[in-house]
Enzyme design. Structure first.
Site, PDB file in Angstrom:
ATOM      1  N   HIS A   1      49.887  33.866  46.521  1.00 22.12           N
ATOM      2  CA  HIS A   1      49.237  32.586  46.778  1.00 22.12           C
ATOM      3  C   HIS A   1      50.379  31.576  46.945  1.00 22.12           C
ATOM      4  O   HIS A   1      51.423  31.700  46.295  1.00 22.12           O
ATOM      5  CB  HIS A   1      48.414  32.089  45.594  1.00 22.12           C
ATOM      6  CG  HIS A   1      47.308  32.990  45.147  1.00 22.12           C
ATOM      7  ND1 HIS A   1      47.505  34.023  44.284  1.00 22.12           N
ATOM      8  CD2 HIS A   1      45.986  32.958  45.408  1.00 22.12           C
ATOM      9  CE1 HIS A   1      46.347  34.614  44.042  1.00 22.12           C
ATOM     10  NE2 HIS A   1      45.402  33.987  44.708  1.00 22.12           N
TER      11      HIS A   1
ATOM     12  N   ASP B   1      51.758  30.395  43.674  1.00 19.52           N
ATOM     13  CA  ASP B   1      52.471  31.360  42.803  1.00 19.52           C
ATOM     14  C   ASP B   1      53.957  31.279  43.071  1.00 19.52           C
ATOM     15  O   ASP B   1      54.773  31.395  42.165  1.00 19.52           O
ATOM     16  CB  ASP B   1      52.140  32.832  43.115  1.00 19.52           C
ATOM     17  CG  ASP B   1      50.683  33.139  43.203  1.00 19.52           C
ATOM     18  OD1 ASP B   1      49.905  32.469  42.523  1.00 19.52           O
ATOM     19  OD2 ASP B   1      50.336  34.079  43.950  1.00 19.52           O
TER      20      ASP B   1
HETATM   21  C1  XLS Z   1      40.589  36.870  41.766  1.00 17.70           C
HETATM   22  C2  XLS Z   1      41.037  37.404  43.041  1.00 17.70           C
HETATM   23  C3  XLS Z   1      42.328  36.792  43.567  1.00 17.70           C
HETATM   24  C4  XLS Z   1      42.483  37.129  45.023  1.00 17.70           C
HETATM   25  C5  XLS Z   1      43.449  36.269  45.755  1.00 17.70           C
HETATM   26  O1  XLS Z   1      39.712  37.404  41.121  1.00 17.70           O
HETATM   27  O2  XLS Z   1      41.125  38.788  42.946  1.00 17.70           O
HETATM   28  O3  XLS Z   1      43.410  37.233  42.839  1.00 17.70           O
HETATM   29  O4  XLS Z   1      42.845  38.457  45.208  1.00 17.70           O
HETATM   30  O5  XLS Z   1      43.130  34.934  45.687  1.00 17.70           O
END
Ligand code: XLS
Ligand code: NI
Ligand code: NI
Length: 440
Positions: A102, A105
């Site tokens: 993301h 991140d």
């Molecule tokens: C959350 C999601 C997230 C997505 C990406 O539950 O899995 O991590 O994979 O935003």
């Protein structure tokens, strides 16, 4: 000067099933050819930046436990840049070919969107250089539009138009960065795109807004020449009570209703499937049948807990069924297996980062081999084909060809004997036992 190393662990190599070395692959042999393709090309393992680099292992009842001596805990760009070095050493040592992130991140959010964008660019420069130096690739990028308080009531589905505006700016940038880093896809996970109560929600309007947002993203993708697919990642709830992208079928209906089907595939996550009260194989089958399986967030849930525990996937039945679906669609193109997973809070030591990924990678390597054996043997496929044989010729074929009507079929129905005699056992238990026989 030797490169600084952040891990005592040496590179993880394949040592075979007989090895007792915990820091070795017993099954994942990247170059080994299975069903006509190298394992690494079937599996396309990716590491999730948010879990591996940013997951502190805190939970709602307890403080962080993860030991991360390289991280000074600050929200600075310098700290973010240092994490990139650590991450690429980890990818290399763990033989993970891809990664996912993301925007927030990898780089700290600034006081303004412009500042956040500038931070992102600085980290993206470094990621780009590290990718070049190591050959590691970006499987997909995404924007975090659920963490910051401004998204508390939704992102593109917020009641506030100004929030929608902000999101457009944020996703535009995240798409640019993903494109620049050669990302093979781009994910939309609508963590806050849903509602907690319909008492305050205009669902129709919110869905229209989400679709308008996606259309803008498609337009922009064309504009910048981003070739990779968009993926929607279904999840039914958590953090919202109801999430609009509930499950694969719901997402496909949304895409169809708003004329978006050709630009999107789905990114299916195991723990989201189970939160939707489906099995992973169900969600994958819905996608494969609709030519919509893009990528997989490989994890597992804890069935007796009702939330997204994001465990590393180690269940061979799960990995086998997952890889059967992947083989059935002819393998991944742009997608892969992203470990959207974190080690348990108790697994707090640095080397657990390795052990957890090894566990997932070995489980998927075995799942791949078992799935390939099931496919090669063909007995299960043959059973299913035989079960529908009455549709291959005669009246069945004629119905499938659209040549029949209620009137024509009524004539046959009135004259034929009770058709129950045409049924054969579904043999579920026999098939389950046959499936068991491949698990080795
Ligand atoms: C959350 C999601 C997230 C997505 C990406 O539950 O899995 O991590 O994979 O935003
Ligand atoms: Ni996910
Ligand atoms: Ni998840």
């Amino acid at each position: 000067m030797a490169k600084k190393s952040y891990f005592d662990v040496q590179k993880i190599n394949f040592e075979g099933a007989g090895s007792t070395n915990p820091f070795a692959f017993k099954y994942y042999n990247p170059e080994e050819v299975v069903d006509g393709k190298k394992m690494k090309d079937h599996l396309r393992f990716a590491c999730a930046y948010w879990h591996t680099m940013r997951g502190s292992l805190k939970d709602q009842f307890g403080d962080p436990t993860a030991i991360m001596p390289w991280d000074d805990g600050s929200n600075s760009v310098d700290n973010a840049l240092k994490r990139v070095d650590v991450f690429f050493e980890f990818l290399d040592k763990c033989q993970l070919d891809f990664y996912c992130f993301h925007d927030r991140d990898i780089a700290p959010e600034g006081a303004t969107l412009a500042e956040s964008n500038a931070n992102l660019d600085k980290v993206a420069d470094k990621l780009e250089a590290m990718q070049k130096a190591t050959g590691k690739k970006l499987l997909w990028g995404t924007a975090n539009m659920f963490g910051n308080p401004r998204f508390m009531q939704g992102a593109s589905t917020s009641p506030s138009a100004s929030i929608f505006v902000h999101c457009a700016g944020q996703v535009k940038k995240a798409m640019e960065v993903t494109h620049r880093l050669g990302g093979e896809g781009y994910v939309f996970w609508g963590g806050r795109e849903g509602y907690n109560t319909l008492l305050n929600t205009n669902m129709k309007r919110e869905l229209d807004h989400m679709a308008a947002f996606m259309h803008m993203a498609v337009d922009y993708k064309k504009k910048i020449g981003f070739k990779g697919p968009f993926y929607i990642e279904p999840k039914p709830k958590e953090p919202t009570t109801h999430q609009y992208d509930s499950d694969a079928a719901t997402c496909l209906n949304f895409l169809r209703a708003y004329g978006l089907t050709e630009h999107f595939k789905l990114n299916i996550e195991t723990n989201h499937a189970t939160l939707a009260n489906h099995t992973m194989e169900h969600e994958l089958a819905v996608c494969v049948d609709n030519n919509a399986l893009g990528s997989i967030d490989a994890n597992d849930g804890t069935p007796n807990l009702g939330w997204d525990t994001d465990c590393f996937p180690t269940d061979l039945y799960l990995t086998t069924k997952t890889m059967l679906a992947v083989l059935k669609m002819g393998g991944f193109t742009t997608g892969g297996l992203n470990f959207d997973a974190h080690r348990r809070r108790e697994s707090f030591q640095i080397d657990d980062m390795f052990l957890s990924h090894i566990a997932g990678m070995d489980a998927f390597a075995r799942g791949l081999k078992i799935a390939a054996a099931i496919k090669k043997d063909g007995k299960i496929d043959q059973f299913v084909a035989d079960r529908y044989a009455s549709w291959d010729s005669g009246i069945g074929a004629s119905i499938e060809a659209g040549k029949e009507s209620f009137e024509s079929l009524e004539k046959i129905a009135l004259s034929q004997p009770d058709p129950i005699a045409t049924l054969k056992s579904g043999r579920q238990e026999m098939l389950e036992s046959l499936f068991n026989s491949y698990i080795k």
